[in-house]
Design a protein around this motif. Structure first.
Motif, PDB file in Angstrom:
ATOM      1  N   TYR A 188    -173.183  21.176 -86.773  1.00 22.64           N
ATOM      2  CA  TYR A 188    -172.274  20.484 -87.670  1.00 22.64           C
ATOM      3  C   TYR A 188    -173.057  19.958 -88.868  1.00 22.64           C
ATOM      4  CZ  TYR A 188    -168.557  20.225 -84.088  1.00 22.64           C
ATOM      5  OH  TYR A 188    -167.581  20.512 -83.164  1.00 22.64           O
ATOM      6  N   THR A 189    -172.363  19.735 -89.967  1.00 19.08           N
ATOM      7  CA  THR A 189    -172.962  19.142 -91.156  1.00 19.08           C
ATOM      8  C   THR A 189    -173.379  17.705 -90.869  1.00 19.08           C
ATOM      9  OG1 THR A 189    -171.641  20.532 -92.625  1.00 19.08           O
ATOM     10  CG2 THR A 189    -172.483  18.467 -93.551  1.00 19.08           C
ATOM     11  N   VAL A 190    -174.531  17.301 -91.404  1.00 16.58           N
ATOM     12  CA  VAL A 190    -174.987  15.914 -91.334  1.00 16.58           C
ATOM     13  C   VAL A 190    -174.511  15.186 -92.590  1.00 16.58           C
ATOM     14  CG1 VAL A 190    -176.998  14.389 -91.317  1.00 16.58           C
ATOM     15  CG2 VAL A 190    -176.991  16.457 -89.907  1.00 16.58           C
ATOM     16  N   VAL A 191    -173.845  14.048 -92.407  1.00 13.57           N
ATOM     17  CA  VAL A 191    -173.335  13.256 -93.520  1.00 13.57           C
ATOM     18  C   VAL A 191    -174.435  12.298 -93.967  1.00 13.57           C
ATOM     19  CG1 VAL A 191    -171.529  11.706 -94.333  1.00 13.57           C
ATOM     20  CG2 VAL A 191    -171.007  13.437 -92.584  1.00 13.57           C
ATOM     21  N   ALA A 192    -174.958  12.523 -95.152  1.00  7.44           N
ATOM     22  CA  ALA A 192    -176.162  11.824 -95.601  1.00  7.44           C
ATOM     23  C   ALA A 192    -175.995  10.306 -95.645  1.00  7.44           C
ATOM     24  CB  ALA A 192    -176.578  12.346 -96.975  1.00  7.44           C
ATOM     25  N   ALA A 193    -174.800   9.822 -95.972  1.00  3.54           N
ATOM     26  CA  ALA A 193    -174.608   8.380 -96.179  1.00  3.54           C
ATOM     27  C   ALA A 193    -174.540   7.602 -94.870  1.00  3.54           C
ATOM     28  CB  ALA A 193    -173.333   8.142 -96.994  1.00  3.54           C
ATOM     29  N   ARG A 194    -174.433   8.271 -93.748  1.00  3.46           N
ATOM     30  CA  ARG A 194    -174.241   7.553 -92.494  1.00  3.46           C
ATOM     31  C   ARG A 194    -175.565   7.084 -91.884  1.00  3.46           C
ATOM     32  NH1 ARG A 194    -169.452  11.118 -89.556  1.00  3.46           N
ATOM     33  NH2 ARG A 194    -167.906  10.826 -91.223  1.00  3.46           N
ATOM     34  N   PRO A 195    -175.573   5.905 -91.294  1.00  4.09           N
ATOM     35  CA  PRO A 195    -176.779   5.428 -90.612  1.00  4.09           C
ATOM     36  C   PRO A 195    -177.199   6.412 -89.533  1.00  4.09           C
ATOM     37  CG  PRO A 195    -175.172   3.645 -90.840  1.00  4.09           C
ATOM     38  CD  PRO A 195    -174.479   4.909 -91.262  1.00  4.09           C
TER      39      PRO A 195
END
Length: 615
Positions: free
Chosen positions: A181-188
């Motif tokens: 899955y894509t990693v969401v950069a803004a998430r801790p």
């Protein structure tokens, strides 16, 4: 100061337009570019073994490289995709019941049944140590993102309170392999996840990482996270992004974050794909720079397809002329050289192709690499020797037997894509009194090499009786990739279009031509055409056009050789010069005014041209 910076930018832009300075001079040079100051050279397991390579096979290729290629600058040994699956399959990934190997922090680790030295939690360190002991470097392939299985298990992220389930999105997931899955950069936890990956790889002693599903489409946020993670890892790990074409609008960005980036999709031993590289390389030449290289993809040379995704066990389908063209273009374009064949299976010709010292010197250290001209399919590239002032010249004869335009066909489908309803179209063609039939598939030009095309339920009729065309032997059949197959797809599976399976038909690939001698009296052809499921399942699928001809669709064949004239003045040379053939090592004698070698069709010439020094 702002006005001064604006003036510098304006002057630099003007110099770039006029060609006075190369484009790369305008960008800052990150320190990681020093890790691969010249284009990387190595071996990658993909073209031979697909997702199934074993430790023994990797070591055998490394042993050959150490003995035969290391002294010529070849050094990387790269294990390609899905080394973490214990039961993967050739000719298609096992996505039904993959035997994952993953650690407690959601990081894939090598399958010990394929890589025995990885047992006991050692990972790839023993294999990397094996390479380093031979003076080589070790690389791996990974997919962008966080493993789906780590998300499902909510595995913790090393160095964070988050779990894999906290950092993912399904948006942007690769359509061709759904491991990640894509990693969401803004998430801790997002950056910490990538940090943990490269900390693990650094501990293994990895020197090179190829990150797939990163360049096309371009995932800028994950590119940046990967760059930060490598920089934090404490190890000089060369970064390669894949596949292509990387958007050229992101050329500056990718050059600021990676050492090499793909300019095309997967490249195989297809002349049509090789010919497309002339335009692609010309487009990307301004972005060649120290430590940052547009990557024209692997060298599908030598023995291929042992357990690969494309075709069967074979020696490369490229003719020797085409192999010279490939190596000459990659060298003067300064693409990274990643050999795809099984090295221990090399013949003497392939070894000579990979170790020519004068050709590799151009690849290693030439400057101002650029296309000089393209006159239809006669092409010239040039570059400078920064040490001597000599000029390098590569000339190519890419002429082909041209096809008639679509307007000459008795039936044409128009473009069929993944967006076409059902991925198919009905076919009805009036054959008149023709005695020959030509079934032609042409690529739609989308830079996706998954143009699996099917002719379905083709039936000949004379008004009273019918004959299934697939029951008749064809006179000749060629495919752009693979082999034309009756009643199965070009990849060897069932004929499946738009979710429907067909028992009768012909599987092929763009660009292809199938020729039949027609039985007397048959005047009508009916059936369907469509994009096979193997192509439609890709990120953007294939794009194809189906055409039916009843007369020879080929124009007259070009001459076997053509004269490619290059004015020495266009190289910046005046007066008499000497010419040396880099492939043969022969001095060709003095020339004045122009140099005009005859080049075989699909072939290349590669030369050093030196001004005669006055006494």
């Amino acid at each position: 100061m702002p006005q001064f910076r604006h003036l510098l930018t304006t002057v630099a832009g003007a110099l770039l337009i006029t060609g006075a300075i190369p484009a790369v001079a305008q960008r800052a040079t990150p320190s990681f570019h020093q890790w691969a100051a010249t284009p990387p050279m190595g071996w990658n397991s993909w073209d031979c073994y697909g997702p199934t390579v074993t430790e023994a096979e990797v070591k055998a290729n490394a042993d050959y490289m150490a003995r035969n290629l290391k002294s010529s600058g070849w050094e990387y040994v790269v294990v390609d995709i899905r080394w973490y699956v214990g039961n993967d399959t050739a000719h298609g990934y096992n996505e039904k019941d993959p035997a994952w190997n993953i650690d407690q922090y959601g990081r894939f680790v090598p399958a010990p049944n394929r890589f025995p030295s990885a047992a006991g939690g050692q990972g790839f360190k023993p294999l990397a140590d094996y390479m380093h002991a031979k003076g080589l470097k070790f690389g791996i392939h990974i997919m962008r993102g966080v493993p789906v299985v780590a998300v499902q298990r909510k595995l913790p992220i090393l160095g964070s309170k988050a779990t894999a389930a906290d950092i993912y999105t399904k948006e942007g997931q690769a359509g061709w392999l759904r491991d990640m899955y894509t990693v969401v950069a803004a998430r801790p936890g997002a950056q910490e996840y990538y940090d943990s990956l490269f900390k693990l790889y650094a501990g293994w002693g990895v020197d090179f990482v190829k990150v797939d599903d990163l360049s096309s489409p371009y995932h800028k946020a994950e590119v940046e996270m990967i760059r930060r993670a490598i920089d934090k890892s404490g190890r000089k790990i060369v970064l390669s992004t894949s596949p292509g074409e990387t958007p050229i609008a992101e050329a500056r960005h990718v050059a600021a974050h990676a050492n090499m980036w793909r300019t095309v999709g997967d490249f195989w031993d297809s002349w049509e794909q090789l010919k497309e590289h002339f335009e692609v390389c010309n487009r990307w030449a301004p972005y060649i720079g120290p430590g940052a290289f547009p990557d024209a993809d692997m060298l599908p040379l030598g023995r291929l397809g042992i357990r690969a995704e494309r075709g069967d066990d074979r020696m490369t389908r490229f003719s020797r002329d085409e192999q010279y063209t490939l190596m000459t273009l990659w060298s003067i374009f300064r693409s990274p050289l990643m050999f795809g064949g099984d090295l221990p299976s090399n013949d003497a010709f392939t070894l000579r192709l990979l170790t020519n010292p004068e050709v590799l010197a151009v690849h290693r250290s030439s400057t101002r690499n650029r296309q000089l001209f393209r006159q239809n399919d006669l092409i010239a590239w040039t570059a400078d020797d920064p040490n001597t002032g000599d000029k390098f010249l590569a000339v190519f004869n890419a002429q082909d037997q041209e096809l008639l335009p679509e307007t000459e066909a008795v039936w044409a489908s128009g473009m069929i894509t993944r967006q076409t309803p059902g991925h198919r179209q009905e076919l009805t063609a009036d054959l008149g009194g023709a005695r020959q039939l030509y079934l032609n598939v042409r690529d739609g030009g989308d830079d996706i090499a998954w143009d699996h095309a099917d002719w379905l339920n083709l039936t000949l009729s004379d008004g009273q009786k019918t004959v299934a065309l697939s029951s008749l032997p064809w006179q000749k059949a060629t495919a752009g990739w693979g082999q034309v197959a009756a009643n199965k797809s070009v990849s060897g599976g069932a004929l499946v279009v738009g979710g429907k399976t067909y028992a009768s038909g012909i599987g092929t690939h763009a660009n292809s031509m199938i020729t039949y001698d027609l039985p007397a009296g048959f005047t009508r052809l009916t059936g369907e055409v469509g994009l096979d499921q193997a192509g439609a399942a890709q990120n953007t699928g294939g794009t194809v056009r189906f055409l039916v001809f009843t007369k020879n669709p080929y124009r007259p064949m070009p001459a076997d050789s053509s004269r490619v004239a290059v004015a020495l003045e266009s190289l910046g040379l005046q007066g008499p010069c000497t010419v040396r053939d880099l492939w043969t090592g022969k001095n060709l004698g003095p020339v004045t005014g122009e140099f005009a070698p005859y080049i075989r069709r699909h072939g290349a010439g590669f030369y050093r041209i030196s001004a005669v020094k006055k006494n």
